[in-house]
Design a protein around this motif. Structure first.
Motif, PDB file in Angstrom:
ATOM      1  N   UNK A  97       0.795  -1.282  -0.035  1.00  0.00           N
ATOM      2  CA  UNK A  97      -0.039   0.016  -0.078  1.00  0.00           C
ATOM      3  C   UNK A  97       0.811   1.247   0.148  1.00  0.00           C
ATOM      4  N   UNK A  98       1.797   1.243   0.909  1.00  0.00           N
ATOM      5  CA  UNK A  98       2.772   2.441   0.883  1.00  0.00           C
ATOM      6  C   UNK A  98       3.458   2.710  -0.557  1.00  0.00           C
ATOM      7  N   UNK A  99       3.919   1.623  -1.074  1.00  0.00           N
ATOM      8  CA  UNK A  99       4.636   1.509  -2.410  1.00  0.00           C
ATOM      9  C   UNK A  99       3.504   2.017  -3.206  1.00  0.00           C
ATOM     10  N   UNK A 100       2.423   1.965  -3.478  1.00  0.00           N
ATOM     11  CA  UNK A 100       1.479   2.140  -4.527  1.00  0.00           C
ATOM     12  C   UNK A 100       0.997   3.699  -4.200  1.00  0.00           C
ATOM     13  N   UNK A 101       1.099   4.142  -2.983  1.00  0.00           N
ATOM     14  CA  UNK A 101       0.640   5.566  -2.474  1.00  0.00           C
ATOM     15  C   UNK A 101       1.960   6.369  -2.902  1.00  0.00           C
ATOM     16  N   UNK A 102       3.066   6.054  -2.665  1.00  0.00           N
ATOM     17  CA  UNK A 102       4.201   6.708  -3.029  1.00  0.00           C
ATOM     18  C   UNK A 102       4.408   6.745  -4.346  1.00  0.00           C
ATOM     19  N   UNK A 103       3.843   5.781  -5.055  1.00  0.00           N
ATOM     20  CA  UNK A 103       3.965   6.014  -6.761  1.00  0.00           C
ATOM     21  C   UNK A 103       3.018   7.105  -7.400  1.00  0.00           C
ATOM     22  N   UNK A 104       1.740   6.967  -6.343  1.00  0.00           N
ATOM     23  CA  UNK A 104       0.765   8.055  -6.886  1.00  0.00           C
ATOM     24  C   UNK A 104       1.203   9.174  -6.755  1.00  0.00           C
ATOM     25  N   UNK A 105       1.877   9.729  -5.166  1.00  0.00           N
ATOM     26  CA  UNK A 105       2.468  10.779  -5.065  1.00  0.00           C
ATOM     27  C   UNK A 105       3.278  11.417  -5.975  1.00  0.00           C
ATOM     28  N   UNK A 106       4.325  10.435  -6.565  1.00  0.00           N
ATOM     29  CA  UNK A 106       5.467  10.808  -7.488  1.00  0.00           C
ATOM     30  C   UNK A 106       4.788  11.323  -8.565  1.00  0.00           C
ATOM     31  N   UNK A 107       3.914  10.447  -9.051  1.00  0.00           N
ATOM     32  CA  UNK A 107       3.094  10.617 -10.364  1.00  0.00           C
ATOM     33  C   UNK A 107       2.469  12.246 -10.445  1.00  0.00           C
ATOM     34  N   UNK A 108       2.035  12.312  -9.181  1.00  0.00           N
ATOM     35  CA  UNK A 108       1.036  13.727  -8.994  1.00  0.00           C
ATOM     36  C   UNK A 108       2.198  14.890  -9.258  1.00  0.00           C
ATOM     37  N   UNK A 109       3.204  14.673  -8.454  1.00  0.00           N
ATOM     38  CA  UNK A 109       4.340  15.734  -8.549  1.00  0.00           C
ATOM     39  C   UNK A 109       4.922  15.787  -9.909  1.00  0.00           C
ATOM     40  N   UNK A 110       5.063  14.836 -10.607  1.00  0.00           N
ATOM     41  CA  UNK A 110       5.681  15.002 -11.946  1.00  0.00           C
ATOM     42  C   UNK A 110       4.757  15.569 -12.968  1.00  0.00           C
ATOM     43  N   UNK A 111       3.375  15.427 -12.852  1.00  0.00           N
ATOM     44  CA  UNK A 111       2.374  16.231 -13.457  1.00  0.00           C
ATOM     45  C   UNK A 111       2.122  17.581 -12.902  1.00  0.00           C
ATOM     46  N   UNK A 112       2.774  18.027 -11.954  1.00  0.00           N
ATOM     47  CA  UNK A 112       2.421  19.335 -11.519  1.00  0.00           C
ATOM     48  C   UNK A 112       1.038  19.574 -10.665  1.00  0.00           C
ATOM     49  N   UNK A 113       0.567  18.336 -10.332  1.00  0.00           N
ATOM     50  CA  UNK A 113      -0.892  18.475  -9.809  1.00  0.00           C
ATOM     51  C   UNK A 113      -0.811  19.031  -8.656  1.00  0.00           C
ATOM     52  N   UNK A 114      -1.746  19.932  -8.140  1.00  0.00           N
ATOM     53  CA  UNK A 114      -1.888  20.953  -7.021  1.00  0.00           C
ATOM     54  C   UNK A 114      -2.376  20.074  -6.096  1.00  0.00           C
ATOM     55  N   UNK A 115      -3.429  18.915  -5.848  1.00  0.00           N
ATOM     56  CA  UNK A 115      -3.679  18.471  -4.907  1.00  0.00           C
ATOM     57  C   UNK A 115      -4.011  16.962  -5.184  1.00  0.00           C
ATOM     58  N   UNK A 116      -3.693  16.144  -4.251  1.00  0.00           N
ATOM     59  CA  UNK A 116      -3.932  14.712  -4.405  1.00  0.00           C
ATOM     60  C   UNK A 116      -5.057  14.407  -3.204  1.00  0.00           C
ATOM     61  N   UNK A 117      -6.016  14.147  -3.692  1.00  0.00           N
ATOM     62  CA  UNK A 117      -7.080  13.863  -2.500  1.00  0.00           C
ATOM     63  C   UNK A 117      -7.917  12.664  -2.623  1.00  0.00           C
ATOM     64  N   UNK A 118      -8.344  12.253  -1.499  1.00  0.00           N
ATOM     65  CA  UNK A 118      -8.827  10.701  -1.260  1.00  0.00           C
ATOM     66  C   UNK A 118     -10.038  10.912  -0.097  1.00  0.00           C
ATOM     67  N   UNK A 119     -10.811   9.818  -0.037  1.00  0.00           N
ATOM     68  CA  UNK A 119     -11.781   9.585   0.994  1.00  0.00           C
ATOM     69  C   UNK A 119     -11.653   8.196   1.453  1.00  0.00           C
ATOM     70  N   UNK A 120     -11.788   8.040   2.725  1.00  0.00           N
ATOM     71  CA  UNK A 120     -11.759   6.354   3.029  1.00  0.00           C
ATOM     72  C   UNK A 120     -12.952   6.282   4.197  1.00  0.00           C
ATOM     73  N   UNK A 121     -13.350   5.190   4.306  1.00  0.00           N
ATOM     74  CA  UNK A 121     -14.173   4.784   5.323  1.00  0.00           C
ATOM     75  C   UNK A 121     -13.845   5.268   6.842  1.00  0.00           C
ATOM     76  N   UNK A 122     -14.740   5.638   7.643  1.00  0.00           N
ATOM     77  CA  UNK A 122     -14.317   5.969   9.056  1.00  0.00           C
ATOM     78  C   UNK A 122     -13.743   4.973   9.838  1.00  0.00           C
TER      79      UNK A 122
END
Length: 150
Positions: A97-122
């Motif tokens: 899960x951490x590797x997948x999340x870090x990959x998503x974060x790195x992708x967002x940074x590389x694309x100049x994305x302002x925000x990465x947002x998510x929801x999860x069950x409480x």
């Protein structure tokens, strides 16, 4: 955990669909592999989602995350919605899960994305701990509403 983490392509659709079906079951939906295949094939064919896939050494799916492009009017920039993160039961607690999340974060940074947002069950405390360890902050300002149309 060793294995291959890559951006999913149409050739990976069956593996992702199997994981997607498990993900939906995790959230209380009945198994429907045909629905999962149609949905994932559409996302990959239309390229309206970015899917990262983690495979073990034998090519079995261990997990995936799916990102949907969107926009922030306030920031006048692109944002990504991390809609799905799923790791198979036997691959949890070993860093997939951490590797997948870090990959998503790195992708967002590389694309100049302002925000990465998510929801999860409480009640999904394991996921909340992961997100918070990566710097995600719980929104204390805005409420989330939805309207089921069908």
């Amino acid at each position: 955990m060793s294995g291959e983490l890559r951006r999913a392509s149409l050739e990976d659709a069956a593996v992702v669909a199997g994981l997607f079906d498990e993900y939906r079951q995790f959230y209380g939906q009945g198994s429907d592999i045909d629905l999962a295949n149609k949905f994932i094939n559409a996302r990959l064919t239309r390229k309206d989602a970015v899917i990262f896939l983690m495979l073990d050494a034998q090519g079995n799916g261990l997990g995936f995350c799916q990102l949907y492009p969107s926009f922030s009017s306030v920031h006048a920039r692109s944002k990504l919605i991390l809609n799905d993160l799923y790791v198979t039961q036997h691959a949890r607690c070993v860093g997939v899960g951490r590797r997948l999340m870090n990959t998503a974060i790195d992708y967002a940074k590389a694309k100049g994305i302002a925000t990465l947002c998510l929801e999860t069950h409480k009640d999904n405390h394991q996921a909340q701990a992961l997100y918070e360890s990566l710097g995600f902050r719980l929104d204390q300002e805005f409420l989330s509403y939805s309207l089921d149309i069908q």
